[in-house]
Structures are given as C-alpha cells and as structure tokens.
Design a protein around this motif. Sequence first.
Motif, PDB file in Angstrom:
ATOM      1  N   MET A  94      34.223  -5.442   7.137  1.00  9.08           N
ATOM      2  CA  MET A  94      33.095  -5.830   6.292  1.00  9.08           C
ATOM      3  C   MET A  94      33.538  -6.924   5.328  1.00  9.08           C
ATOM      4  N   PRO A  95      32.787  -8.026   5.187  1.00 11.91           N
ATOM      5  CA  PRO A  95      33.191  -9.091   4.280  1.00 11.91           C
ATOM      6  C   PRO A  95      33.133  -8.622   2.835  1.00 11.91           C
ATOM      7  N   HIS A  96      34.006  -9.210   2.007  1.00 12.66           N
ATOM      8  CA  HIS A  96      34.030  -8.851   0.600  1.00 12.66           C
ATOM      9  C   HIS A  96      32.803  -9.420  -0.111  1.00 12.66           C
ATOM     10  N   GLN A  97      32.236  -8.651  -1.014  1.00 15.97           N
ATOM     11  CA  GLN A  97      31.123  -9.126  -1.801  1.00 15.97           C
ATOM     12  C   GLN A  97      31.636 -10.050  -2.904  1.00 15.97           C
ATOM     13  N   PRO A  98      30.857 -11.085  -3.266  1.00 12.45           N
ATOM     14  CA  PRO A  98      31.282 -11.950  -4.359  1.00 12.45           C
ATOM     15  C   PRO A  98      31.472 -11.143  -5.641  1.00 12.45           C
ATOM     16  N   LEU A  99      32.457 -11.529  -6.412  1.00 13.25           N
ATOM     17  CA  LEU A  99      32.723 -10.846  -7.664  1.00 13.25           C
ATOM     18  C   LEU A  99      31.885 -11.478  -8.777  1.00 13.25           C
ATOM     19  N   GLU A 100      31.152 -10.674  -9.491  1.00  9.52           N
ATOM     20  CA  GLU A 100      30.304 -11.173 -10.568  1.00  9.52           C
ATOM     21  C   GLU A 100      31.081 -11.204 -11.886  1.00  9.52           C
ATOM     22  N   ASP A 118      26.949 -20.668 -16.878  1.00 14.92           N
ATOM     23  CA  ASP A 118      28.156 -20.264 -16.153  1.00 14.92           C
ATOM     24  C   ASP A 118      28.202 -18.778 -15.833  1.00 14.92           C
ATOM     25  N   ALA A 119      27.199 -18.012 -16.266  1.00 19.91           N
ATOM     26  CA  ALA A 119      27.262 -16.554 -16.130  1.00 19.91           C
ATOM     27  C   ALA A 119      27.449 -16.102 -14.689  1.00 19.91           C
ATOM     28  N   GLY A 120      26.873 -16.811 -13.750  1.00 21.32           N
ATOM     29  CA  GLY A 120      27.014 -16.430 -12.353  1.00 21.32           C
ATOM     30  C   GLY A 120      27.933 -17.333 -11.564  1.00 21.32           C
ATOM     31  N   LYS A 121      28.652 -18.203 -12.295  1.00 19.20           N
ATOM     32  CA  LYS A 121      29.517 -19.172 -11.625  1.00 19.20           C
ATOM     33  C   LYS A 121      30.708 -18.490 -10.977  1.00 19.20           C
ATOM     34  N   LYS A 122      31.040 -18.903  -9.795  1.00 16.67           N
ATOM     35  CA  LYS A 122      32.206 -18.394  -9.083  1.00 16.67           C
ATOM     36  C   LYS A 122      33.385 -19.333  -9.344  1.00 16.67           C
ATOM     37  N   GLY A 123      34.514 -18.765  -9.675  1.00 21.43           N
ATOM     38  CA  GLY A 123      35.687 -19.569  -9.969  1.00 21.43           C
ATOM     39  C   GLY A 123      36.659 -19.638  -8.800  1.00 21.43           C
ATOM     40  N   TRP A 124      37.747 -20.378  -9.005  1.00 24.87           N
ATOM     41  CA  TRP A 124      38.754 -20.546  -7.950  1.00 24.87           C
ATOM     42  C   TRP A 124      39.327 -19.202  -7.501  1.00 24.87           C
ATOM     43  N   GLN A 153      37.896 -16.568  -6.748  1.00 25.22           N
ATOM     44  CA  GLN A 153      37.120 -15.888  -5.708  1.00 25.22           C
ATOM     45  C   GLN A 153      37.795 -16.002  -4.344  1.00 25.22           C
ATOM     46  N   THR A 154      38.635 -17.035  -4.186  1.00 26.37           N
ATOM     47  CA  THR A 154      39.389 -17.188  -2.942  1.00 26.37           C
ATOM     48  C   THR A 154      40.304 -15.992  -2.697  1.00 26.37           C
ATOM     49  N   TYR A 155      40.687 -15.313  -3.769  1.00 22.21           N
ATOM     50  CA  TYR A 155      41.613 -14.191  -3.680  1.00 22.21           C
ATOM     51  C   TYR A 155      40.894 -12.856  -3.858  1.00 22.21           C
ATOM     52  N   SER A 156      39.623 -12.800  -3.498  1.00 18.74           N
ATOM     53  CA  SER A 156      38.842 -11.579  -3.739  1.00 18.74           C
ATOM     54  C   SER A 156      39.404 -10.356  -3.013  1.00 18.74           C
ATOM     55  N   GLY A 157      40.219 -10.572  -2.002  1.00 22.10           N
ATOM     56  CA  GLY A 157      40.802  -9.447  -1.291  1.00 22.10           C
ATOM     57  C   GLY A 157      41.847  -8.704  -2.098  1.00 22.10           C
ATOM     58  N   VAL A 158      42.452  -9.384  -3.092  1.00 19.67           N
ATOM     59  CA  VAL A 158      43.503  -8.743  -3.893  1.00 19.67           C
ATOM     60  C   VAL A 158      43.162  -8.712  -5.383  1.00 19.67           C
ATOM     61  N   VAL A 159      42.220  -9.545  -5.805  1.00 19.85           N
ATOM     62  CA  VAL A 159      41.838  -9.587  -7.218  1.00 19.85           C
ATOM     63  C   VAL A 159      40.708  -8.586  -7.461  1.00 19.85           C
ATOM     64  N   SER A 211      38.027 -15.038 -15.750  1.00 18.69           N
ATOM     65  CA  SER A 211      36.877 -15.815 -16.227  1.00 18.69           C
ATOM     66  C   SER A 211      36.909 -15.928 -17.750  1.00 18.69           C
ATOM     67  N   LEU A 212      37.390 -14.886 -18.439  1.00 18.89           N
ATOM     68  CA  LEU A 212      37.544 -14.962 -19.894  1.00 18.89           C
ATOM     69  C   LEU A 212      38.563 -16.030 -20.272  1.00 18.89           C
ATOM     70  N   GLU A 213      39.701 -16.032 -19.601  1.00 26.38           N
ATOM     71  CA  GLU A 213      40.720 -17.062 -19.854  1.00 26.38           C
ATOM     72  C   GLU A 213      40.153 -18.449 -19.640  1.00 26.38           C
ATOM     73  N   ASP A 214      39.343 -18.585 -18.602  1.00 27.34           N
ATOM     74  CA  ASP A 214      38.771 -19.878 -18.252  1.00 27.34           C
ATOM     75  C   ASP A 214      37.824 -20.379 -19.346  1.00 27.34           C
ATOM     76  N   ASP A 215      37.127 -19.463 -20.006  1.00 21.55           N
ATOM     77  CA  ASP A 215      36.181 -19.807 -21.065  1.00 21.55           C
ATOM     78  C   ASP A 215      36.828 -19.912 -22.438  1.00 21.55           C
ATOM     79  N   ALA A 216      37.987 -19.299 -22.607  1.00 22.39           N
ATOM     80  CA  ALA A 216      38.552 -19.075 -23.941  1.00 22.39           C
ATOM     81  C   ALA A 216      38.993 -20.366 -24.616  1.00 22.39           C
ATOM     82  N   GLU A 217      38.945 -20.313 -25.927  1.00 23.15           N
ATOM     83  CA  GLU A 217      39.494 -21.376 -26.765  1.00 23.15           C
ATOM     84  C   GLU A 217      40.898 -21.004 -27.229  1.00 23.15           C
TER      85      GLU A 217
END
Length: 288
Positions: free
Chosen positions: A1-7, A83-89, A91-97, A106-112
């Motif tokens: 079964m394919p992995h569902q996108p991570l929200e 950006d709330a529903g934006k998929k980041g890089w 997501q390529t690793y959704s099998g292990v992340v 995603s928090l790190e990506d947004d953080a100041e």
Amino acid sequence: MPHQPLEPTVRRRRLGQTLKKLRTGAGMTLEDAAAAMQWKVPKLSKIENARQQIRPAEVTALLRAYRVTDPEVFTALENLARDAGKKGWWQTYSGVVSPAYADYISLEDDAERICEWAPLAIPGLLQTAAYARETMTATGESRTAQEITALAEVRQSRQAVLTRPGHPLQLWAIIHEAALHTRFEVRPATMREQLRRLLDASELPNVTVQIMPLDSTAHPGLFGGFGLVSFPGPTPDVVLLENLNGATYVEGDGAQPFASAVERIRAAALSVEDALARIAQLEEGHRK
C-alpha cells in the motif's frame, strides 16, 4: 500500500492558536467573529482547533475583523496559511520519517530561532553524518541498515536551514560536556570529527555553542533536554521533547516556562569563548 502524504499539522495548530489569541485580544467571541465573517460558528471553531484549513484571503479578512494593523502580522499569518498544507523535501523519506518527525522538520523549516538544551547527545543540526549513523544504530533497535542510512541523510539535509539564503536559522545550542565524551568503538574517529564539526559550525554568525561543564551548578536543565522553537511574527513558540517513543510538543502558554529555563541554563554553562576552548582541547586529545 502506498504511503499517505504526511500533513504538517503543527503549522495549522500554530495558525489556529494565533488567530484565537488575536480574536480574544479584540474582545470578540466565536459568535461575534463568525458573524463578522458571515460564517457558521463551527467553521471558525474548527480553524482555531486546527481541524480545518483556512485560505490566506480568509486570514486577511479575519485579521481586519480583529482590527489588526501590523503588516508583519498579516504577512506572517498569510504565509502560514499558504504553507499549512505544503509538502517539504522530507516527504521523499516518508517511509522512515514518522508524522511527528515530519512535523518537527516543518517547524525547523519555518523557524527563525531555535534554542536547544542537549544533555545527552549532539543536536541534530550540528551532527556529522558518521555521528548520526552511529547514534541511530545504537538507539534504533528496530531499524534496518537502509533505514538508518536514510535517516542519516534526512538529518544532514535538515542542516541546510543554517545556511539558507537571506534568513538562516539562528541556533543557540547548550550541550552537556558528557555528550562530548561518547566513545565509538566501531569507528573511533567519529567523536573527533564531531568535535571539529562543532568548532566549524561555531564560525557561522548565526550559530552559538555553549558547553555545560561536568561540575556545573544546579539548573533547570536537570529535568531533561528540549528544543525551544521560535518563529517570525506573532505565532507562539513550540517546545520539542524527545524520548525513545518519539517526539511530543508543548505549545501555546505551556512553552513559556521553557523560555525562562533557557536563560538560566545559559547562565550556568561556560561562556562561548570557554566552551570553544574546551571543545578544541577535547578534539586535540583525540589526535594523540
């Protein structure tokens, strides 16, 4: 079964919490605000509780209804809604992340700014690839070699926030000296390379490293490690707590005690100059 996108649900929670705070600050009830928007009350309630997305244009209208005038608030919250529903890089690793880990990236990506108290291990944003693999191999008992390799790649990719153009992440890491003495029997050079990485990273103007000495005075960090993540604009801080079961978050007003604790932990640690001297001394010792 394919992995569902991570929200990236943490983004929606931050947005909902901030909108609720602005509404109450304007002295408006849910009913008042919903009526101003010509919405039904459940819609606004779901937005504030992160159970429904909101479009940037709707955020703009809400802020006007709340009599917000600061353009930086408009920009920050409109971008957060966008950006709330934006998929980041990652997501390529959704099998292990895991979903919780994806949320944190995603928090790190947004953080100041991130202030991290690390009593047991080097913070992920400062780890070498070898250190990441060795520590994950030791702690991830159910992981395959391929999964460990993928997770080490993720950890290295996360570090791009420290050198992103225009607005690199401000990182302040306080690391307990005990974490600098970890031995790696399979690859003994791992710790020396990691110490060198800390010295090199400290040369970045947006990275500050302190060391908590073995003979430090008592401080709030004795209760365990955490990361305090701060964002531009009015959105509240988020605190990350990690253990073997994964990650949990402290959000909203619950983050305030950690902000206070950071200042006391910094005060108990070595100065930046003395910390770098200690790291250099340990790194030199590995060369002998």
